[in-house]
Structures are given as structure tokens and as C-alpha cells.
Design an enzyme around this catalytic site. Structure first.
Site, PDB file in Angstrom:
ATOM      1  N   ALA A  73       0.806  -1.207  -0.089  1.00  0.00           N
ATOM      2  CA  ALA A  73       0.067  -0.043  -0.085  1.00  0.00           C
ATOM      3  C   ALA A  73       0.801   1.141   0.081  1.00  0.00           C
ATOM      4  O   ALA A  73       0.502   2.350  -0.461  1.00  0.00           O
ATOM      5  CB  ALA A  73      -1.030  -0.097   1.235  1.00  0.00           C
ATOM      6  N   PHE A 120      -2.848   1.316   5.333  1.00  0.00           N
ATOM      7  CA  PHE A 120      -3.763   0.767   6.577  1.00  0.00           C
ATOM      8  C   PHE A 120      -3.367   1.632   7.665  1.00  0.00           C
ATOM      9  O   PHE A 120      -4.176   1.931   8.696  1.00  0.00           O
ATOM     10  CB  PHE A 120      -3.299  -0.746   6.713  1.00  0.00           C
ATOM     11  CG  PHE A 120      -4.423  -1.654   5.984  1.00  0.00           C
ATOM     12  CD1 PHE A 120      -5.452  -1.130   5.208  1.00  0.00           C
ATOM     13  CD2 PHE A 120      -4.359  -3.205   6.044  1.00  0.00           C
ATOM     14  CE1 PHE A 120      -6.195  -1.974   4.408  1.00  0.00           C
ATOM     15  CE2 PHE A 120      -4.996  -3.805   5.398  1.00  0.00           C
ATOM     16  CZ  PHE A 120      -5.987  -3.469   4.612  1.00  0.00           C
ATOM     17  N   ASP A 128      -5.187  -1.677  -6.230  1.00  0.00           N
ATOM     18  CA  ASP A 128      -5.577  -0.369  -7.457  1.00  0.00           C
ATOM     19  C   ASP A 128      -5.304  -0.439  -8.671  1.00  0.00           C
ATOM     20  O   ASP A 128      -5.668   0.427  -9.350  1.00  0.00           O
ATOM     21  CB  ASP A 128      -4.898   0.725  -6.617  1.00  0.00           C
ATOM     22  CG  ASP A 128      -3.497   0.608  -6.368  1.00  0.00           C
ATOM     23  OD1 ASP A 128      -2.624  -0.065  -7.322  1.00  0.00           O
ATOM     24  OD2 ASP A 128      -2.996   0.978  -5.218  1.00  0.00           O
ATOM     25  N   HIS A 132      -3.620 -10.009  -4.181  1.00  0.00           N
ATOM     26  CA  HIS A 132      -4.915  -9.888  -3.447  1.00  0.00           C
ATOM     27  C   HIS A 132      -5.946  -9.218  -4.416  1.00  0.00           C
ATOM     28  O   HIS A 132      -6.828  -8.865  -4.154  1.00  0.00           O
ATOM     29  CB  HIS A 132      -4.603  -8.743  -2.336  1.00  0.00           C
ATOM     30  CG  HIS A 132      -3.648  -9.138  -1.218  1.00  0.00           C
ATOM     31  ND1 HIS A 132      -3.221  -8.350  -0.485  1.00  0.00           N
ATOM     32  CD2 HIS A 132      -3.146 -10.495  -0.980  1.00  0.00           C
ATOM     33  CE1 HIS A 132      -2.329  -8.993   0.341  1.00  0.00           C
ATOM     34  NE2 HIS A 132      -2.397 -10.230  -0.072  1.00  0.00           N
ATOM     35  N   CYS A 137     -20.195 -18.883  -7.481  1.00  0.00           N
ATOM     36  CA  CYS A 137     -19.846 -19.556  -8.767  1.00  0.00           C
ATOM     37  C   CYS A 137     -18.233 -18.954  -9.054  1.00  0.00           C
ATOM     38  O   CYS A 137     -17.911 -19.160 -10.348  1.00  0.00           O
ATOM     39  CB  CYS A 137     -20.899 -19.619  -9.790  1.00  0.00           C
ATOM     40  SG  CYS A 137     -20.988 -17.877 -10.412  1.00  0.00           S
ATOM     41  N   CYS A 183     -26.762 -17.000  -9.745  1.00  0.00           N
ATOM     42  CA  CYS A 183     -26.721 -18.224  -9.185  1.00  0.00           C
ATOM     43  C   CYS A 183     -27.100 -18.086  -7.938  1.00  0.00           C
ATOM     44  O   CYS A 183     -27.277 -19.017  -7.023  1.00  0.00           O
ATOM     45  CB  CYS A 183     -25.208 -18.820  -9.325  1.00  0.00           C
ATOM     46  SG  CYS A 183     -24.286 -18.139  -8.102  1.00  0.00           S
ATOM     47  N   SER A 219       5.781  -1.858   1.970  1.00  0.00           N
ATOM     48  CA  SER A 219       5.119  -2.755   2.574  1.00  0.00           C
ATOM     49  C   SER A 219       5.546  -2.948   3.962  1.00  0.00           C
ATOM     50  O   SER A 219       6.612  -3.156   4.303  1.00  0.00           O
ATOM     51  CB  SER A 219       5.149  -3.971   1.864  1.00  0.00           C
ATOM     52  OG  SER A 219       4.321  -5.142   2.558  1.00  0.00           O
ATOM     53  N   ASN A 271      10.904   1.551   2.565  1.00  0.00           N
ATOM     54  CA  ASN A 271       9.848   1.588   3.228  1.00  0.00           C
ATOM     55  C   ASN A 271      10.005   2.639   4.319  1.00  0.00           C
ATOM     56  O   ASN A 271      10.883   2.804   4.980  1.00  0.00           O
ATOM     57  CB  ASN A 271       9.516   0.321   4.030  1.00  0.00           C
ATOM     58  CG  ASN A 271       7.765   0.345   4.318  1.00  0.00           C
ATOM     59  OD1 ASN A 271       7.140   0.382   3.363  1.00  0.00           O
ATOM     60  ND2 ASN A 271       7.773   0.064   5.584  1.00  0.00           N
TER      61      ASN A 271
END
Ligand code: NAD
Ligand code: ZN
Length: 251
Positions: free
Chosen positions: A24, A35, A104, A119, A130, A149, A187, A212
Site C-alpha cells: 500500500a 492501513f 488499485d 490480492h 460460482c 446463481c 509494505s 519503506n
């Protein structure tokens, strides 16, 4: 260019197969909160409680409400200089694959081609029973939507409580066992099994770089840690590598 950035450039020049693993944090400079940032959305909702398969089944209205807001934020987002630098490095042949935990789609929009989305993607919807793909527009409507369905529709992302798409994780482990350099960008490496990938790289004795802002649990195992903004570091590295004509020719 700072010494850590120069060291990153040297590692990339010496590498025959570099892969980038993003989270992110590479998209915060596009205005998408991670987050841990104190943004309104993540303060208002705890993703561990709302973005789960159990919430979708038990309280679909709450789940849809959260994703509608997330989609609205994402709609205005454009790739930033970090995504473009990764795409440029891909075109130079200096990044062979991008493994991302993000949903994204900004790596593809910036022009990266070999992108593995661990993800899933917020650009389409799917039926939870389904698995048939549906238009993401369904999630933006006010009513909870179901497939023919009878299954509930969800954004085609991996929710807490769900398994990763097996093909995506297999492709990612393939890259982690092929690469001689992995660069983690933005990350916290707290989410499993994505954080098994840098562990695999180090277990093979290959190089690991972490770009990071915050600390990660892998900092002590990394060959290089750069605690600066992804956009700044990757742009500087891509410019130096472009100037130097990419890969080192002498040994
Ligand atoms: P995370 O929120 O756990 O960690 C993000 C890290 O990025 C933090 O350690 C932070 O210090 C760092 N960071 C923030 N801005 C940065 C910048 N400009 N440059 C460098 N570093 C920066 O994110 P994660 O590790 O990806 O794991 C959380 C989960 O959140 C993932 O599953 C991901 O799918 C999901 N998520 C995705 C998006 C998105 O698609 N854009 C947004 C929020 C959350
Ligand atoms: Zn269905």
C-alpha cells in the site's frame, strides 16, 4: 543521490533478475491511504473487521458501504512517480516482474506489464459462490447485489478470511525462487503469505532491499534498508540506471 540510493543502483546493475514486491505504501503518493495512516476511512472502519468474508455474509450492507467509499477514493487515483519508475525499469529489462499486494491497478496503468496481483483487483467484481466475474459497477449501487446463481457479489479482491488465488501465489513464488534481487517497496510485510516471499529470497542467499518509510520485521535480514519515500528513491534509481544504459557490461 544519497549513498543508500547509489547502493541500490549498484545492486540493480549487478543483478540479472530483479523483482519488485509492492504494498500500500507505493500508492500513498497517489492519495490512497495505507492501513496504518490516520486517514478518515481507516479510522472509521477497521479493515480487519469490515473487509472480511464473514462481514460480507453477515452484514452485506456494511460491507458494501465500506467498499463503495473505497472505490470512490480509488476512482480519482492516478499512478505516481514510483509506479512510473518501476514501469520504466521494466521496459529497460531491469525489473522482470512486479508482485503487488495492492488492488488499485496503478502498476498496470503506469505501464508495467508483468504484474502479479496477490490480492486481486478492485477493478472488477465476482460472485462469491460460482466465482463468475461481474462489472464492478454492481458494487457501486445502493442495493446489495447477487449473481444469477444467488451468490453475493463482491469486489474481486482477497478478503480477510479468504485464500489467495492459487495461480497468483504460484507465479509469485516462481519469481521469488528465480530472482537474485528482491526490492520491497511500501509494505510493512505484516501480511502473510506475501511476507513469505522475501523470506524465500533470503533463504536462497539472494539480495533483499527494503524501501519503506516505517520499520518492517525484515529490516535486520535485508541487505539494504532505505527509509525514504518510494517516489523519490525509485525515480533517482531509474534515472541513474537510464543514464548508465541499464545493465553493467563489464565484470
Ligand atoms: P501496510 O499499510 O501494512 O504498510 C504500508 C507501509 O508503507 C508502511 O510501513 C508505511 O511506512 C509505508 N509507506 C507509506 N507511504 C510510503 C511512501 N510514500 N514511501 C515508502 N513507504 C511508504 O500495507 P501492506 O504491507 O501493503 O499490507 C496491507 C494490506 O493493505 C495489503 O493486503 C493491501 O492489499 C492492502 N491495501 C491496499 C491498498 C491499495 O491497493 N492501494 C491500500 C490500502 C491497503
Ligand atoms: Zn454466481
Amino acid at each position: 543521490m544519497s549513498e543508500p540510493e547509489a547502493q541500490l543502483v549498484r545492486l540493480m546493475r549487478d543483478s540479472k533478475y530483479t523483482v519488485v514486491l509492492t504494498g500500500a505504501g507505493i500508492s500513498t503518493e497517489s492519495g490512497l491511504p495505507d492501513f496504518r495512516s490516520p486517514s478518515g476511512l481507516w479510522k472509521q472502519y477497521d479493515p480487519m473487521k469490515v473487509a472480511t468474508i464473514w462481514t460480507l455474509r453477515a452484514d452485506p450492507e456494511l460491507f458494501y458501504d465500506f467498499y463503495k467509499k473505497r472505490l470512490a477514493i480509488m476512482e480519482g487515483a492516478r499512478p505516481n512517480q514510483a509506479h512510473f519508475a518501476v514501469a520504466d525499469l521494466g521496459k529497460l529489462g531491469m525489473v522482470k516482474a512486479v508482485i503487488t499486494q495492492n488492488i488499485d491497478g496503478l502498476h498496470q496503468e503506469a505501464g508495467s506489464s508483468n504484474v502479479i496481483e496477490l490480492h486481486g483487483s478492485l477493478r472488477e467484481a465476482a460472485c462469491i459462490d460460482c466465482r463468475r466475474p461481474h462489472d464492478i459497477g454492481a458494487i457501486k449501487l445502493d442495493q446489495v447485489r447477487r449473481c444469477d446463481c444467488g451468490g453475493l457479489l463482491k469486489p474481486n479482491v482477497v478478503l480477510f478470511g479468504e485464500q489467495l488465488p492459487p495461480d497468483a501465489f504460484e507465479l509469485a513464488t516462481g519469481e521469488a525462487t528465480r530472482c537474485d534481487l528482491m526490492i520491497v517497496v511500501g509494505s510493512s510485510l505484516e501480511v502473510s503469505p506475501a511476507n513469505m516471499l522475501p523470506a524465500m529470497v533470503k533463504a536462497r542467499g539472494m539480495k533483499l532491499v527494503i524501501v519503506n518509510l516505517g520499520e518492517t520485521g525484515f529490516d535486520t535480514r535485508a541487505d539494504l534498508v532505505i527509509r525514504k519515500k518510494a517516489g523519490e528513491v525509485l525515480t533517482a534509481a531509474a534515472e541513474a540506471l537510464k543514464r548508465g544504459g541499464g545493465r553493467r557490461t563489464q565484470t
